[in-house]
Design a protein around this motif. Sequence first.
Motif, PDB file in Angstrom:
ATOM      1  N   GLU A   1     -10.757   1.401  -3.954  1.00 62.39           N
ATOM      2  CA  GLU A   1      -9.297   1.473  -3.883  1.00 62.39           C
ATOM      3  C   GLU A   1      -8.692   1.339  -5.280  1.00 62.39           C
ATOM      4  O   GLU A   1      -7.776   2.076  -5.653  1.00 62.39           O
TER       5      GLU A   1
ATOM      6  N   ARG B   1      -8.989   4.486  -7.092  1.00 62.38           N
ATOM      7  CA  ARG B   1      -8.021   5.465  -6.623  1.00 62.38           C
ATOM      8  C   ARG B   1      -6.660   5.222  -7.271  1.00 62.38           C
ATOM      9  O   ARG B   1      -5.976   6.150  -7.706  1.00 62.38           O
ATOM     10  N   VAL B   2      -6.291   3.946  -7.350  1.00 64.50           N
ATOM     11  CA  VAL B   2      -5.015   3.611  -7.972  1.00 64.50           C
ATOM     12  C   VAL B   2      -5.026   3.985  -9.451  1.00 64.50           C
ATOM     13  O   VAL B   2      -4.011   4.365 -10.016  1.00 64.50           O
TER      14      VAL B   2
ATOM     15  N   GLU C   1      -2.003  13.821  -2.847  1.00 69.57           N
ATOM     16  CA  GLU C   1      -2.685  12.927  -3.780  1.00 69.57           C
ATOM     17  C   GLU C   1      -2.971  13.628  -5.115  1.00 69.57           C
ATOM     18  O   GLU C   1      -2.833  13.045  -6.182  1.00 69.57           O
TER      19      GLU C   1
ATOM     20  N   ARG D   1       0.825  -1.206   0.000  1.00 64.34           N
ATOM     21  CA  ARG D   1       0.000   0.000   0.000  1.00 64.34           C
ATOM     22  C   ARG D   1       0.862   1.261   0.000  1.00 64.34           C
ATOM     23  O   ARG D   1       0.487   2.279  -0.580  1.00 64.34           O
TER      24      ARG D   1
ATOM     25  N   LEU E   1      -0.997   4.583  -1.483  1.00 63.53           N
ATOM     26  CA  LEU E   1      -2.296   4.587  -0.812  1.00 63.53           C
ATOM     27  C   LEU E   1      -2.145   4.932   0.659  1.00 63.53           C
ATOM     28  O   LEU E   1      -3.068   5.420   1.293  1.00 63.53           O
TER      29      LEU E   1
END
Lengths: 595, 286
Positions: B184, B187-188, A386, A361, A366
Amino acid sequence: MSAVGDGRPAAGDLVRVEGLRVSFPGQPRPAVDGVSLSVAPGECVALVGESGSGKSVTARALIGLAGARARVSARELTVAGADATGFGERQWRSVRGRHIAMVFQDALVALDPLRTVGAEIAEAARLHGAVGPEGTEAHVVDLLTRAGVPEPEARRAQYPHQLSGGLRQRALIASALAADPPLLVADEPTTALDAIVQAQILRLLGRLTESGRGLLLISHDLAAVAQLADRILVMRQGAVVESGPAERLLTNPLHPYTRMLLDAVPGTGGHGRPVPAPKAQSTVPAPARQARPVRAVPRGTARTGPGHDRVERTVLEGRDLTKSYGPEGRRALDGVSFTLRAGEALGVVGESGSGKTTLARVALGLVRPDAGEVLLHGRPWSAPAERDRRPHRAAVQFVQQDPYASADPRFTVARVLGEALPGLRRSARAERGAELLRQVGLPADLLSRRPHQLSGGQRQRVAIARALAPGPEVLVCDEPVSALDASVQAQVLRLLDRLRRETGVALLFITHDLAVVREVTERVLIMRHGSVVEEGGTDTILTTPGHPYTRELVASVLRLPVRAPARDGAGQGAGEPPLSGPVPQPITPLRGNDV
Amino acid sequence: MSSAVTVLAETEAAVLTTGRVRPRSPLLAAAATLFVLLALVLAFPGLFTAHSPEATDVAAALRPPDGRHWLGTDQLGRDVYARLVYGTRLSVLIAVGATLIGVGGGALLGLLSACGGRRVDFALMRIVEVLLGFPELLLALLVVALLGGGTLNVAIALGIAGVPSYARLVRGQARLVLRSEYVEAARVLGVRPWRTVLRHVLPNVGGPLVVLASIGLGSAIVSGAGLSVLGLGPVPPDADWGAMVADGKDFLQTAWWISVFPGLAVTVLVVATTLAGRRLQLRAVR
């Protein structure tokens, strides 16, 4: 209570079933169709198959737990010497625990979270009159001791969540032993456990059979079963396709499906690269974590995939990464560094809690590390906000563990892929989507399907296609095959390997499975308690592990016996012939299972 | 022995047929019919009665149900049935309006809470918890006290009173979706947050929300009628069902029909919407 005598069957089998058939309303095929098996005292019989093969349903039917909606019938069903075809719920209850006990896969779910393991075991013992009120405590301690639980006096007073996975499984086994049943049914008893613990639990189960208990072992894992089983039945789509003595079946399988399953065990025959036995085997308990990482191979000498010109270029680099969670600041990462070069496959191996998923991660941007940083092409990757990272996200993509959760259930495959292809017109997107599917070996007509209409393997391929869509340079794979059946695992691993060669994408491959890492990576990091204990070429580390922990890890890899070269259809004289179609005989429906 | 085989075959056949044909509830069929009827009443009330809801006829006051006045007349000689038919519109309008306001506000608050970071979440949820501490009707009364009575204000009041529970549901669902692996993955892939909310969160929250709203519609009807009984609802001569119940409260001993029939109408409508809502809920679970 009356139907089952108190005495054990004088001779012969603990359980015996002929022509078992279990069907569920609304299902086109019966879940189990014509299965026959028996378990004798001191014998371990293994039921092996992939998900949906009917192995668990078979086991449950043998203890009257097939479920309220199941229709169960058999020509013969003898449990503890009594005819169980007419058993009602009451009679089943008197058999369960007393004559047959079940060990489930997930001890955290199977144990009551609100009771101490001691109370749990004591109840099981008292229920079957194994002990009176006075002797209970001593009995519980004795059971925990027999299940190999250290400090049984202290453990007795603990709750399931305070125990490790291995101890929980032992506690569960202890409670199954409470009434001293002659037969244990274990449904995937080690699947949820780490490799080292798995090996321990298998040894424990082996000791139980040596002491004269019967064991029916249900598993998807031929390698695990190979350690214990006297006889193996291979199930597929509700029927037994092959059965026989374990040694014969493992070394000289007759049925093509058995052979396929054996080939699919990672790190074996399939690609001719079995995990070798470590040269310096040692069972020394793992020492302090301060042990310095051992570099088995100097950096840069790892052999890589296609283009050697790419070898030198580092794509992703982690420097001294540290990350803590929770108020006590449990260190998930403690000074971890790694380098991933273009086109390279780097494995990260560790057991649960080793910090490997946190590393994934962090590498993906992330999770922000507490200290240290990740660089992409030498530029900050983990540090920026981000918003500033987003434009570069295409370069680092992700394949998740659970293919059942990685796609929006409302999306079609086309939309799943479309999300990874922004800025394309509708027709171009469909075209590119079809192309991506082709690349991962799926037909283009899957584009209109939704995730629940696909198999696990197909879903994982879709997830891989999605990750490939933006044209990444790095693919972070977090346990990408651990949720898949063995045969599908092998296919997905081959696919990842092929894609790496075709596209030149670098793999950061997170797994708990040394055998898997062997298949796809050329360099590997071994992680423990948030630190890298050893790093080097995969072959080198697997053959000559330096760190004691690595040695223990390598030693716990379950191996299949060496197999005779496959002779198609020829397997003369070795054990029983494979079972063929069901013999037409009268069938008696079992009442007990219809309740 | 052979009989056992046939018994098994028969039970299997039964299982197969019942497995395919789902048993239909007659109650549900009745509810469906009622909704069709209700839609017609809402659209064309004139089709269902020749009487005017407002025409007074003192000579014919307080008549019990008969062939001319199906549900009798009230103290001003107005036809109860006609008033019931025309009152439907107001009752349903209040309930639907309240539910829409509740769902909309709840969705907004819930999403804000789920996506807005820890501090926003903390603040919003404490407010929601305080509001949840009050009975919905009491909260609605408070709002009516601030805004004044009338059809629109009752709808707004009930809507606001419903916001906290919808907000809680939306927040919980949204957090589940936001934690999911597919978000997720998005998001990636570099999908922007607001896009993720539109594409993944809202649609996946929508299902449970619709289910809860359809059940909430029933309670909105009751609460709306309740406020009207207290005289806070539509202004006379307009009357929803609750106001009609209130109209008859002084005549319960002598002319029960004035209050009882509107009360029955409320009951039937609530039972029907709740049934339909539960059905939706079951389908969503499956």
